[in-house]
Design a protein around this motif. Structure first.
Motif, mmCIF file in Angstrom:
data_model
loop_
_atom_site.group_PDB
_atom_site.id
_atom_site.type_symbol
_atom_site.label_atom_id
_atom_site.label_comp_id
_atom_site.label_asym_id
_atom_site.label_seq_id
_atom_site.Cartn_x
_atom_site.Cartn_y
_atom_site.Cartn_z
ATOM 1 N N UNK A 1 1.046 -1.259 -0.258
ATOM 2 C CA UNK A 1 -0.130 -0.403 0.415
ATOM 3 C C UNK A 1 0.850 0.767 0.030
ATOM 4 N N UNK B 1 3.989 1.249 -1.013
ATOM 5 C CA UNK B 1 4.586 1.763 -2.396
ATOM 6 C C UNK B 1 4.241 2.480 -3.491
ATOM 7 N N UNK B 2 5.246 2.874 -4.216
ATOM 8 C CA UNK B 2 5.031 4.211 -4.879
ATOM 9 C C UNK B 2 4.530 3.161 -6.119
ATOM 10 N N UNK B 3 2.939 3.939 -6.639
ATOM 11 C CA UNK B 3 2.822 3.004 -7.672
ATOM 12 C C UNK B 3 3.312 2.818 -9.413
ATOM 13 N N UNK B 4 4.773 2.780 -9.284
ATOM 14 C CA UNK B 4 5.205 2.415 -10.405
ATOM 15 C C UNK B 4 6.001 1.642 -9.619
ATOM 16 N N UNK C 1 3.779 -1.381 -9.473
ATOM 17 C CA UNK C 1 3.606 -2.056 -10.055
ATOM 18 C C UNK C 1 3.267 -2.136 -11.133
ATOM 19 N N UNK C 2 3.645 -1.921 -11.933
ATOM 20 C CA UNK C 2 3.998 -1.011 -13.595
ATOM 21 C C UNK C 2 5.267 -2.371 -14.001
ATOM 22 N N UNK D 1 5.556 -8.606 -11.807
ATOM 23 C CA UNK D 1 3.965 -9.338 -12.002
ATOM 24 C C UNK D 1 2.999 -9.850 -10.904
ATOM 25 N N UNK D 2 1.697 -9.226 -11.328
ATOM 26 C CA UNK D 2 1.150 -9.346 -9.778
ATOM 27 C C UNK D 2 1.168 -10.956 -9.822
ATOM 28 N N UNK E 1 4.118 -11.091 -7.090
ATOM 29 C CA UNK E 1 3.910 -10.612 -6.002
ATOM 30 C C UNK E 1 2.037 -11.548 -4.963
#
Lengths: 579, 569
Positions: A107, A109-112, A114-115, A118-119, A122
């Motif tokens: 929650x 972490x910077x949005x980047x 997740x770019x 790979x989901x 995670x």
């Protein structure tokens, strides 16, 4: 090696939060094992009572010892059960905490992040890796305790029974220790590889199963399967390699134990022949030596699992160690009742510092103004929004809201000042109601319905089987893109923030609906500072000012009329649309 | 169960061999205490050193064969587990790949993902463990009992009497835990879903400052997982102490009976000593069995979940029929009715036809059934009634492969994959680099030409802007020049200049291609040969722009709204 020690240390830190429970577990372990260890001694005594042979067996004495043994085993089993329950409780709490920590980290972490991650990978960390650790903790930790005690006590018993015979173990124990350590060392990288390959496989599976519909349309079932085989092969192979390598461990330790048994038999027999040892004594000794080596074997067997837990723990800690978004400054102020005046001063930014997206952008936006941002795809429109919301901080220059630099504000209060509708509508598994009320969980039913009506989605919602309580499954697959978009618009309407960001908010809404939504948007936008990213010029022409972004800078700005008269970039775009 | 055996079957030869080798190792290991009893009872009374050493040496030899057999056996077991899992994963994925969309919707994507990952993993572990420990441990038990039989049958009976009790414990516990493990898996599915949603919606969550709320949501699912796990494990926690107790009480019983037999001269003290050793062996084996048991219950729950996917029958069976003929129209919808799983119908009595080379525009409000049209055409779903014809054959009569090969498609919510740009456009088809370049150019994806076809994309193309993604998707549809193009709202994220250039390129380069263009704007479809206007699943109008302007009120309204807006601009 150092890393590994560090990983163990961190695992221990998790455990130490439950130190009282652990202490109790330790007590139980000691108790139940000590009791169990009295068994062989009693056995030996009972056998000695039989020793005289036919007709001379002291049956009373045997029964006496047998009664003691029975009592002892019952108590020991009860303690063993209590211990198991306790350890399960502890390890469950540890896993729970670990998952909380990972999620907490995600929650923040910077949005980047997740770019680029790979989901599936995670997910693999938060579900299996923690699971592996969990399994290992509850089962193995108890066992390690128990084994350690059993080993120490049975060795002590053997020494007291016949010190000369126990010399054998001075030879065999170090032998198995050295062997175990050597094999373990060799295996560690294999276990690491195994976890990584599994993560990769899961990442691939996640991506491909999510993309099923696309793959089908392009008849890629066979090709994807072939690719899967590649990942699958690597995953099962690395698993095999690790297993292959550990396969030696258990049997080797067993071998050394059997070696001990052979030596004990021979030397025990010799001692017996010399009259220095009773048969019962040999019996007890053998039992103890079995007690001694049994857990040793178990320990080694567990070592394999423990190694994979360590590899898993490493992966878990790696995610927990990810840098967070830079924290709010300690003295960060809360943006209270924002008016919505925004200024940008010589803002420069690039996701990759080598390739700036925005160069020296300056801009002053008064409270209540509507700013439309137009420009070709990829020119930096969305980037501008990312900076306003502080998903990223500018490389240089500054951004202010109500004259306060955003870096000096708490992120939460800054973001609360905006409501946002993005092009990719994000909905979660839950009722329609919850999805709309997402930004304002305290909203009343009336407010939620009012927002839905304003977004022109109320009637659609009512036509659903359970109305507002209809559950949106799986990426809201049962809704069209436009319907999803309307739900997110309703969500933003409910937010009632002083500033509004619309990033291609209506691009998925059909024209007729858009027309309706526009009216509602008009109401919503009144009195608020709005940033509207759009490429439909028709949706932006009423803006108080239009920014035309082009290749990293502001190409021009002004009202619709001014820009048309200027016959610059905007005029060209306008002509391309209607020409 | 059935599933696991099915996948092990091809390797049964190797498995049998591995198990036999392991068995051999285990049997020689079991001989050790027997020899011990012999040394104490028969050899020591002789008072000679030499036979003692000789027997001792024999024990060493046995120990050596034990290690050999066990190592080789374990390795073979690992290989069987590997090959079993490989095939299982392969076939499960294959099955998932060929599920119909209705079936996909039914299972849900996250659940399929976890079946493909967690569940196959559980089975992998189980198959390996079963062979290593699951065979060895019962063998030790059975072998131990047999050897004791040889030593003293009466005493052995005492031992054997304990086994049914233990079996009952095993049976009861695993039967109770099986549904619990199933529930555990379900709650863990829910947890995975929350994580997935959070990774995909990270920006929205942050924007709404809902991180705390999400944490709460995660905490709840995490709690559920924990509780389910607790229940399942608590049941299993009883197994080990219960088995231990049963066996140990057996030991006590053995002492009592043994003493009487020794007293009666039926047995020797050495035999009792050997019995004790066997007892410990059996006890340790039992402990191993409890560990396998947990794994076994978990794997059975997993196998059930995989089986559920495997058991789904193929929804689509293609009926072979006569070849299509050229003089049929390219696409025909005849009184098509369709609904998604029992809900209100998505399409009602839709009929139209489209000739080769014609362009069809589809327009209508959100949720009118536009995308459903293309899902049916690609046979993602089968119609409830009516029929759809492509090249003179019903879609259900085409082999899926051949049917879908006719189309180049951009779907709603289409995805880019974590591969190079070139691979994303090619999608495994036989398309030359030059053709890809051409497709990228026509799709106005100049940025992709600049970065080169080898440039990599992140999963879902998250490193691209919305417009860039759409242009790559369009290039994917154009590449390979399929006979029919379906573009479902594929240019919504494009700016007008790009959109205009794209339309022009389509007109010039793909003018001969039958095209279905689903859009929201009249300006996107008004140049089409035919325009289909949909409203709530029904055909509200069909005809050219001019015709519709004359007779279709809905079209007029859409057009008026849009054009009016543009005129006032």
């Amino acid at each position: 090696m150092k890393d590994r020690r560090f990983t163990i240390l961190r695992l221990c830190r998790y455990l130490l939060r439950h130190k009282w429970g652990l202490l109790l577990a330790l007590g139980l372990t000691v108790g139940s094992n000590l009791l169990a260890l009295l068994g062989p001694e009693l056995c030996g005594k009972a056998i000695d009572a039989m020793e005289p042979g036919p007709g001379k067996v002291n049956l009373e004495l045997v029964s006496y010892y047998a009664g003691q043994m029975a009592l002892l085993y019952v108590v020991s089993a009860a303690m063993g059960y209590a211990l198991n329950v306790l350890m399960i409780a502890i390890s469950r709490k540890v896993t729970y905490q670990m998952r909380q920590d990972i999620f907490q980290r995600l929650g923040g972490m910077p949005g980047g992040y997740f770019d680029t991650h790979a989901t599936g990978d995670i997910i693999s960390r938060i579900s299996y890796d923690t699971d592996t650790i969990n399994g290992s903790l509850s089962a193995d930790l108890v066992q390690i305790f128990a084994s350690a005690i059993t080993i120490v006590v049975s060795f002590y018993k053997m020494v007291t029974l016949e010190p000369r015979l126990s010399l054998i173990f001075l030879f065999t124990v170090p032998l198995s220790a050295v062997m175990t350590i050597r094999i373990t060392k060799r295996n560690q990288p294999l276990f690491r590889l195994r976890s990584r390959k599994l993560g990769e496989l899961n990442g691939f599976v996640e991506e491909m199963i999510s993309g099923q519909k696309t793959l089908k349309a392009y008849r890629q079932e066979k090709n994807t399967l072939a690719e899967l085989d590649g990942f699958n092969d690597q995953a099962v192979d690395s698993y095999y390699q690790a297993e292959y390598s550990t396969a030696v461990m258990g049997p080797s330790v067993n071998f050394i134990n059997n070696l001990s048994l052979a030596l004990v038999s021979v030397f025990g027999a010799i001692l017996h022949m010399r009259g220095q040892m009773t048969v019962g004594g040999i019996g007890s000794f053998v039992l103890y030596s079995r007690k001694f080596s049994g857990p040793l074997h178990e320990l080694v067997d567990m070592f394999g699992e423990f190694q994979s837990s360590l590899a898993a723990a490493e992966r878990v800690f790696r995610i927990i160690d990810q840098p967070l978004e830079t924290a709010d400054r300690p003295d960060a102020a809360v943006l209270d009742q924002p008016q919505g005046a925004v200024t940008l001063e010589k803002v420069c930014f690039g996701y990759d510092p080598q390739r700036p997206v925005l160069k020296q952008v300056s801009l002053e936006v008064g409270s209540g103004e509507t700013i439309a941002v137009v420009g070709p795809t990829g020119a930096g429109k969305t980037t501008l929004i990312n900076l306003l919301m502080r998903f990223y901080d500018p490389d240089s220059g500054k951004i202010c809201v109500d004259g306060k630099e955003v870096r000096n504000l708490t992120r939460a209060s800054l973001r609360r000042a905006y409501s946002m509708v993005l092009q990719d509508a994000w909905l979660f598994y839950g009722t329609i109601y919850d999805n709309i009320a997402y930004g304002r969980p305290d909203a009343t039913r009336q407010q939620v319905e009012a927002a839905a009506k304003a977004a022109r989605i109320h009637d659609f919602i009512l036509s659903q089987p359970q109305g507002y309580d209809t559950i949106l499954t799986d990426d809201a697959a049962n809704l069209s893109k436009g319907q999803k978009q309307l739900l997110t618009i309703a969500r933003a309407m409910l937010m009632d923030s002083p500033m509004l960001i619309l990033d291609e908010a209506t691009s998925n809404v059909d024209v007729r609906t858009e027309q309706l939504v526009q009216q509602a948007m008009g109401e919503l936008m009144a009195g608020r500072t709005c940033f509207v990213v759009a490429h439909r010029l028709s949706t932006v022409k009423n803006a108080s000012r239009i920014l035309v972004v082009r290749e990293g800078g502001l190409a021009e700005w002004g009202t619709h009329q001014q820009l048309l008269e200027k016959k610059g970039a905007y005029w060209e775009m306008y002509r391309a649309q209607f020409g | 169960m059935r599933l696991i055996f099915h996948y092990i079957r091809p390797y049964r030869g190797r498995m049998a061999l591995g198990i036999s080798i392991k068995l051999g190792g285990t049997v020689v290991e079991l001989l050790l205490p027997y020899i011990l009893a012999h040394i104490i009872d028969d050899v020591t009374p002789l008072g000679e050193l030499k036979p003692v050493v000789l027997w001792g040496f024999l024990m060493l030899v046995c120990a050596f064969f034990a290690i050999l057999g066990n190592v080789v056996g374990n390795r073979m077991a690992a290989a069987v587990a590997r090959d079993t899992t490989r095939t299982l994963r392969h076939e499960l994925f294959q099955k998932i790949s060929y599920l119909s969309n209705r079936q996909l919707d039914g299972f849900t994507i996250p659940s399929l993902i976890s079946r493909m990952t967690t569940d196959t993993y559980n089975i992998h572990r189980m198959v390996g463990m079963m062979q290593r420990i699951g065979i060895r441990a019962p063998m030790l038990v059975v072998g131990g009992v047999l050897v004791t039989m040889a030593l003293d049958p009466a005493l052995a009976l005492v031992l054997t009497a304990m086994l049914p009790i233990i079996l009952a414990i095993v049976f009861l516990l695993s039967r109770r835990s099986l549904p619990l493990f199933d529930r555990l898996q379900q709650s863990s599915d829910r947890m995975v879903r929350v994580v997935r949603e959070n990774t995909s919606g990270v920006r929205v969550i942050k924007a709404l400052s809902r991180s705390e709320g999400e944490k709460e949501r995660f905490r709840q699912v995490n709690r559920q997982v924990m509780a389910a796990e607790n229940q399942a494990n608590m049941v299993m926690a009883a197994s080990k102490p219960a088995m231990n107790l049963t066996l140990n009480l057996g030991l006590v019983l053995l002492m009592l009976v043994g003493a009487r037999r020794v007293n009666a001269g039926l047995s020797g003290a050495g035999t009792i000593t050997a019995f004790l050793t066997y007892f410990t062996i059996i006890l340790n084996a039992m402990i191993s069995i409890t560990r396998v048991l947990t794994m076994w219950s978990k794997a059975l729950a997993s196998a059930g979940r995989i089986q559920a996917v495997m058991d789904v029958s193929d929804e689509f069976r293609s009926r072979p029929s006569e070849e299509g003929q050229r003089d049929y129209p390219c696409i025909v919808f005849h009184q098509v009715n369709f609904s998604y799983g029992g809900k209100s119908p998505a399409l009602r009595d839709v009929s139209f036809s489209l000739n080769r080379g014609e362009r069809l525009g589809v327009i209508g409000p959100t949720g009118a059934g536009k995308s459903t049209l293309c899902a049916l055409l690609l046979r993602f779903y089968d119609v409830d009634s009516g029929s759809i014809w492509v090249d003179g054959r019903e879609v259900s009569a085409w082999p899926l492969e051949q049917l879908r090969a006719k189309f180049g498609v951009v779907l709603q919510n289409d995805l880019l994959f974590k591969k190079s740009i070139g691979e994303n456009v090619r999608m495994g088809r036989e398309i030359s680099e030059e053709e890809i370049r051409q497709a990228l150019k026509n799709a106005q994806a100049d940025f992709a030409l600049e970065s080169g076809q080898d440039a990599g994309l992140a999963a879902r193309g998250v490193n691209l802007s919305g417009g860039q993604k759409q242009r790559l998707l369009i290039a994917r549809a154009l590449a390979g020049r399929p006979p029919v193009l379906i573009l479902d709202d594929s240019s919504s994220a494009l700016d007008y200049q790009t959109d205009a250039k794209l339309r022009q390129a389509l007109q010039q380069e793909y003018g001969e291609t039958t095209t279905i263009l689903i859009a929201q704007r009249v300006s996107s479809v008004k140049h089409c040969d035919k325009i289909l206007v949909l409203e709530e699943g029904c055909v509200a109008g069909l005809g050219s722009h001019d015709q519709l302007m004359g007779c279709c009120p809905l079209y007029q309204e859409i057009s008026r709204l849009q054009m009016g807006e543009e005129e006032s601009a």
